[in-house]
Design an enzyme around this catalytic site. Structure first.
Site, PDB file in Angstrom:
ATOM      1  N   CYS A  53       0.853  -1.180   0.000  1.00 40.40           N
ATOM      2  CA  CYS A  53       0.000   0.000   0.000  1.00 40.40           C
ATOM      3  C   CYS A  53       0.886   1.225   0.000  1.00 40.40           C
ATOM      4  CB  CYS A  53      -0.854   0.033   1.265  1.00 40.40           C
ATOM      5  SG  CYS A  53      -2.057  -1.273   1.330  1.00 40.40           S
ATOM      6  N   GLY A 111       0.103 -17.347  -9.510  1.00 41.20           N
ATOM      7  CA  GLY A 111      -0.086 -18.172 -10.701  1.00 41.20           C
ATOM      8  C   GLY A 111      -0.234 -19.649 -10.472  1.00 41.20           C
TER       9      GLY A 111
HETATM   10  C1  FMN Z   1      -8.583  -9.063  -8.386  1.00 43.14           C
HETATM   11  C2  FMN Z   1      -7.470  -9.186  -7.394  1.00 43.14           C
HETATM   12  C3  FMN Z   1      -7.562  -8.552  -6.178  1.00 43.14           C
HETATM   13  C4  FMN Z   1      -6.532  -8.648  -5.246  1.00 43.14           C
HETATM   14  N1  FMN Z   1      -6.660  -8.035  -4.043  1.00 43.14           N
HETATM   15  C5  FMN Z   1      -5.684  -8.190  -3.106  1.00 43.14           C
HETATM   16  C6  FMN Z   1      -5.836  -7.660  -1.810  1.00 43.14           C
HETATM   17  O1  FMN Z   1      -6.842  -7.062  -1.478  1.00 43.14           O
HETATM   18  N2  FMN Z   1      -4.822  -7.824  -0.927  1.00 43.14           N
HETATM   19  C7  FMN Z   1      -3.676  -8.519  -1.236  1.00 43.14           C
HETATM   20  O2  FMN Z   1      -2.797  -8.663  -0.402  1.00 43.14           O
HETATM   21  N3  FMN Z   1      -3.511  -9.049  -2.473  1.00 43.14           N
HETATM   22  C8  FMN Z   1      -4.493  -8.893  -3.394  1.00 43.14           C
HETATM   23  N4  FMN Z   1      -4.338  -9.475  -4.631  1.00 43.14           N
HETATM   24  C9  FMN Z   1      -3.107 -10.227  -4.914  1.00 43.14           C
HETATM   25  C10 FMN Z   1      -3.309 -11.724  -4.695  1.00 43.14           C
HETATM   26  O3  FMN Z   1      -3.623 -12.007  -3.355  1.00 43.14           O
HETATM   27  C11 FMN Z   1      -2.040 -12.510  -5.087  1.00 43.14           C
HETATM   28  O4  FMN Z   1      -0.977 -12.116  -4.260  1.00 43.14           O
HETATM   29  C12 FMN Z   1      -1.624 -12.285  -6.516  1.00 43.14           C
HETATM   30  O5  FMN Z   1      -2.745 -12.121  -7.338  1.00 43.14           O
HETATM   31  C13 FMN Z   1      -0.773 -13.428  -7.062  1.00 43.14           C
HETATM   32  O6  FMN Z   1      -1.449 -14.659  -6.990  1.00 43.14           O
HETATM   33  P1  FMN Z   1      -2.313 -15.282  -8.197  1.00 43.14           P
HETATM   34  O7  FMN Z   1      -1.457 -15.194  -9.423  1.00 43.14           O
HETATM   35  O8  FMN Z   1      -2.644 -16.655  -7.782  1.00 43.14           O
HETATM   36  O9  FMN Z   1      -3.530 -14.410  -8.355  1.00 43.14           O
HETATM   37  C14 FMN Z   1      -5.368  -9.379  -5.574  1.00 43.14           C
HETATM   38  C15 FMN Z   1      -5.279 -10.004  -6.801  1.00 43.14           C
HETATM   39  C16 FMN Z   1      -6.303  -9.932  -7.724  1.00 43.14           C
HETATM   40  C17 FMN Z   1      -6.159 -10.631  -9.033  1.00 43.14           C
END
Ligand code: FMN
Ligand code: FAD
Ligand code: FAD
Ligand code: FMN
Ligand code: FES
Ligand code: FES
Lengths: 287, 331, 331, 287
Positions: C149, C266
């Site tokens: 943040c 991912g």
């Molecule tokens: C739509 C969306 C919203 C997300 N909101 C948050 C959040 O509020 N807080 C946070 O720490 N990470 C947030 N993330 C990040 C995910 O928790 C994660 O760290 C990141 O997407 C990588 O993992 P993934 O590739 O499996 O999505 C968000 C990701 C996406 C795609």
């Protein structure tokens, strides 16, 4: 480059299953006409929105440059991972993005000597065509094709059509002699005093063939299979430690200096290693 | 969100025949007749691609980074496929600068190919020594300085990850070359503040920046249960990283609107190239896509002209950074 | 390269029936019966997924990062699809901590779901204030601290991009909670030195780290000729970034072998989850993949057990960081 | 959630072209049985190794829960981008990964009032089915379907089958009245004193319909189309500024609180904006 590869959209004119493999016949102008045994093509996989960027390499199993479709090539696909599974599920009339012919072909002896072909699994794909050329040159031909199990033995039919003897080996004994191709190779070689052994298959098999050929005073020409990102000599991913004419080992691109090498040049024991005597290894301190 | 109406303030709206689009560009003072280059390490020195298109007809060939001495590169495996990307750990295999001059560069010159030589070094001094060997070659389009190399004098910290080390390497190269040869610093996005690194290389005399280099990454071989690449980590490239590249170009262009940027990272189509140009790139390099489609640089150059024409851009240079203008106007 | 023979030194080689694989894990002192979590922001507070699988049967739900006050989030568009990935710029839309406690958290508790609350703040103090609202909730599995943040007290520099700011936020949260509640610091890979950031949060009292958050990235809308996302830049997630995540996990585990790591970025299959575990993760979170396949956390948990079994791992915990052992032995 | 969506592998039992669109009929257990007009499904696109992660949303155009295939739904696909092009090229017997039924359906009036259906392009996809339900309820039905050009007008046949009047508009005049649906809407509404207008189509059309309905003292129920990453309420990408029962505007998920909204609740002028009076907008200083 030792030849002029083209990139072309081929059209599948037939897919047939043979044991574990799919033989795909592709009408593709510009490849069949100039290709020689030992060369390969690369194929883009997964379609327009594929997450798989890298082309897959396949030996050209045979060519027909007088078919009514124009030039046609056959490739033999062993469905192992996502790209080959996608390919094996293609149908007649589907298009394929091809680049080829790539790499150096098997060298053909000037004189009609005795030759042996050794194929492991789908490695046998390009050998029947090579055998045909050798027989046309008057060479004596003995073929040994093997695999872990019967369904993975390729080329039985093709070999019989071409002539010469054929020995099949399977590790589980489900077809032919139980054992490995290299178990029967010494006998086959000595029977007609083979001067050249051509081999294609997994690296440990090629290494063993090289040793046997050397022990018998024969030349071994081996077609290697290294992971290739480009297939056209621009990326440096496909290298092997190869001894050059001056006795210097260089990390040599198997896509353009191979895939066929004189086995005596290949340092099999040092594949996936970086021996300190390789040219330029001393400069690798940094990274 | 802003509609296309806003474009009235920019270039003409009416589509233009792509043949009439002037897609020449500028890298600083140098005019480049065509906007698509090959990315360093993805075309060797061009020979392998000449079968697929006329390599003299694209922006130019950026050669694989060359160092002072011959290098074997790393042990294999050197690559892995990843979703919409690939990982490589070649280790800058190459013949060394002397052999390179004698063979590759002589060939490129004879073939009349616009050439950007990419150079690398283990120390600041080595960057200078390699660059000096290029000093007399006034036909070169530019020298690209690959600073994503471990600095052996700084516990292997990558030059491009440190503003001072980056500046030192660029200063040395700038000094070694005549002012006729543009110096392009190649940046990595593996940093907290890419704008800060850009500033340091500009201050050190870079005429432009190229970005982005591969992202530091790793894949694990689940059969062997060890990293796929012999060296453990490697560089991630391809369309997977394009959004990171566009962001980096955007940030650096926002801060230095007149800085020539050679954009790269996952460009696969003319639309992708346009995306980077709108973000602020003056030209683009195509890397990994070449492995998928060896005709790509030529194809992308054609597609880019079409994309520009469709949007009424008569000149590529009018599109450079245009998305910033539209975005600002929407605020 | 090392063959599978080396595995003899590790866990047993013979495959094990996946039903017999113990895939419970530890996040520090806390035992977690199942290894797959949802990633913050990709499952809201779990309700939407309960239609597709039993959300009480996975490792747990990591809730969307909650802040002190209600937030509208950003204007739309908030997302773009990218090759094997997506870009989002939601802007932490949420009801604020009070409403969250009353509704979402109450529901999760009643539903008996293992819950990790993700919290965020604009200032160090705000992190503390949000955390204090969770102090009495001893049923929580952990608190994940989203430090990606902007720090309004430091010209909007993202906390996670600065070691000192990261440490300050974690210190404040650690102090606000009882020692029964593990604190997990969520790191970003958008930094020059992720190991350094990990060190700072460990020193500040984090019990573990979660990584990686999205990569800072951008897509441009070629019709509008402006960034797709209303905010310009956004976060890249999905399989595209997995190799960066694996690298980050690898580096941090290499430096801190006993540190619990919640791996994410991912993960799409059990094989992907195993990749992260072999690199050093103790558990994984699934984010973007949920949008592709809402049953994914459950499916991946099953697949992971199969992948472990195939390789003869009787216990997940034996596989954590195993690729380091194999790699070292091969040198 | 207002219903219980399922994830299921459907099987395509038919694909037919109608003008610019492809109508795909999919046998999929668990969706057809509970779906109501206005709800939608999401479909995974591109196959096993697709680079496209996000599901695509499609209105459920009709259901047949007594077909010999079990439950069958129809979707109408306009091939615009890579995902919809992939879908439109699917063939009979191909599988599709579906989630649905999703979202809130069109509310049906308790009393048999006069209703008007307004569809723009493929937005008309879900209206004939809605019309059928309204007629079953005894409502008076007038339909207005429009598009830029004749090939993009959906639903002519379907509307005629259901009954009520049908007005077609095209912007280029190639079919029906030249102009827009909103050009003819006031007349159609006043003819039978319409109490409810149902509309589905592009946002500017919905906005104009809302205004006309308001001017005529009627209710407008509009089905919006926002880019959706998840479709199931977990990602927060699909929000619109919606005024709630207390007069407070909140960024509201159109996938679970919509896609059908009472037009009076939708702040059309503020879509893609963040007005300062939106709940929680004041906290957005930081990021
Ligand atoms: C739509 C969306 C919203 C997300 N909101 C948050 C959040 O509020 N807080 C946070 O720490 N990470 C947030 N993330 C990040 C995910 O928790 C994660 O760290 C990141 O997407 C990588 O993992 P993934 O590739 O499996 O999505 C968000 C990701 C996406 C795609
Ligand atoms: C010169 C040459 C000739 C070949 N001839 C044939 C043939 O005739 N028939 C046949 O079935 N296969 C052949 N192969 C192997 C074939 O290319 C691989 O099986 C295929 O690339 C694997 O792709 P995948 O998507 O199924 O597997 P994946 O494991 O998903 O592939 C991932 C990446 O690793 C590479 N890769 C994986 N396995 C191999 C391998 N064994 N060899 C080289 N690269 C690999 C792929 O090219 C790809 O880049 C040949 C390879 C080479 C280099
Ligand atoms: C509730 C709902 C119902 C819909 N019903 C239909 C229908 O019945 N028939 C039909 O043809 N289309 C319908 N759409 C639109 C359809 O989902 C998009 O056209 C489609 O997602 C575009 O995908 P693409 O790959 O072709 O385009 P791309 O532009 O490549 O898509 C990229 C991303 O943007 C999103 N996106 C792009 N265009 C739209 C759009 N117009 N609306 C929403 N998201 C978009 C995609 O979902 C994807 O995530 C509906 C959308 C929603 C939200
Ligand atoms: C196989 C390979 C080798 C590379 N070698 C170099 C190199 O020698 N010097 C360099 O500056 N970049 C090198 N790169 C990085 C590319 O030039 C480029 O910056 C990066 O790959 C991103 O572009 P792309 O996604 O189009 O490939 C290499 C990339 C690849 C894939
Ligand atoms: S595969 Fe690229 S150089 Fe051989
Ligand atoms: S699309 Fe994800 S919340 Fe609506």
């Amino acid at each position: 480059m030792n030849n002029n590869p083209v990139q072309t959209i081929g059209k599948i004119i037939g897919v047939r299953k043979t044991g574990f493999y799919s033989v795909i016949s592709i009408a593709c102008a510009g490849i069949a006409e100039t290709a020689r045994p030992g060369q390969f093509v690369t194929v883009a996989v997964g379609g327009e929105n594929s997450s798989m960027l890298l082309r897959r390499a396949f030996s050209i199993a045979s060519v027909d440059d007088r078919s009514s479709y124009g030039g046609v090539i056959d490739i033999v696909v062993s469905a192992e991972g996502p790209g080959t599974r996608w390919l094996a599920s293609r149908k007649r009339d589907d298009s394929l993005d091809l680049v080829g012919p790539l790499g150096k072909p098997y060298p053909i002896p000037k004189n009609p000597v005795a030759t042996v072909l050794v194929g492991g699994g789908y490695g046998a794909a390009n050998l029947p065509w090579l055998g045909k050329v050798l027989i046309q040159r008057g060479c004596r031909l003995d073929s040994i094709y093997g695999a872990a199990t019967d369904l993975k033995v390729y080329g039985q039919l093709e070999a019989r059509r071409i002539g010469g003897s054929l020995t099949i080996t399977t590790e589980d004994g489900s077809l032919g002699t139980m054992g490995r191709v290299t178990d029967v190779l010494p006998d086959v070689m000595s029977k007609h005093n083979a001067a050249v052994v051509y081999a294609c298959g997994p690296m440990p098999m090629l290494s063993a063939v090289a040793q046997i050929a050397q022990d018998n005073g024969a030349i071994a020409q081996v077609a290697v299979e290294e992971a290739m990102a480009c297939g056209i000599g621009v990326c440096m991913t496909c290298v092997l430690p190869i001894i050059d004419e001056n006795g210097i080992t260089k990390m040599t691109r198997s896509c353009i200096s191979g895939p066929v090498f004189d086995a005596a040049q290949v340092r099999f024991a040092d594949i996936n290693k970086l021996p300190s005597d390789v040219y330029g290894a001393d400069a690798m301190g940094g990274h | 969100m802003v509609g296309t109406s806003l474009r009235g303030s920019g270039p003409a709206n009416a589509p233009i025949d792509s043949l009439l689009v002037d897609s020449s560009t500028q890298l600083g003072s140098v005019r480049i007749p065509a906007p698509v280059f090959t990315a360093s390490g993805c075309a060797a020195s061009g020979q392998g691609l000449d079968n697929f298109f006329d390599i003299a007809a694209i922006g130019g060939i950026v050669t694989k980074s060359i160092m002072l001495r011959a290098r074997s590169g790393r042990a294999t495996p050197r690559m892995a496929e990843t979703p919409s990307g690939m990982l490589n750990g070649i280790g800058l295999q190459g013949p060394g600068i002397d052999d390179f001059l004698e063979n590759d560069l002589a060939w490129l010159q004879a073939r009349k190919v616009r050439t950007v030589v990419s150079i690398a070094g283990n120390t600041v001094e080595e960057y200078g020594r390699v660059a000096r060997r290029l000093r007399e070659l006034d036909w070169l389009t530019a020298v690209e300085v690959n600073i994503s190399c471990p600095n052996v004098e700084s516990r292997g910290q990558v030059f491009a990850c440190d503003a001072a080390a980056s500046a030192a390497a660029i200063t040395e190269v700038r000094r070694a070359l005549t002012s006729n040869t543009p110096v392009i610093a190649k940046l990595t996005a593996d940093v907290t503040d890419i704008v800060g690194i850009a500033r340091s290389v500009i201050d050190a005399g870079a005429d432009g920046v190229a970005m982005i280099n591969t992202l530091l990454a790793m894949s694990i071989d689940l059969d062997q249960m060890r990293p796929v690449l012999s060296g453990g980590t490697g560089g991630l490239s391809g369309p997977a990283i394009r959004p990171v590249a566009v962001r980096a170009i955007w940030q650096v262009h926002a801060e230095f609107p007149n800085l020539p940027i050679l954009g790269m990272g996952g460009v696969r189509s003319g639309a992708d190239a346009l995306e980077m140009i709108l973000a602020g790139a003056s030209a683009v390099s195509v890397g990994t896509t070449i492995f998928n489609d060896p005709s790509a640089p030529w194809r992308i150059q054609r597609e880019l002209r079409e994309e520009l024409g469709k949007r009424g851009f008569g000149k590529l240079t009018d599109a450079i950074g245009h998305a910033h203008t539209v975005f600002e106007a929407s605020k």
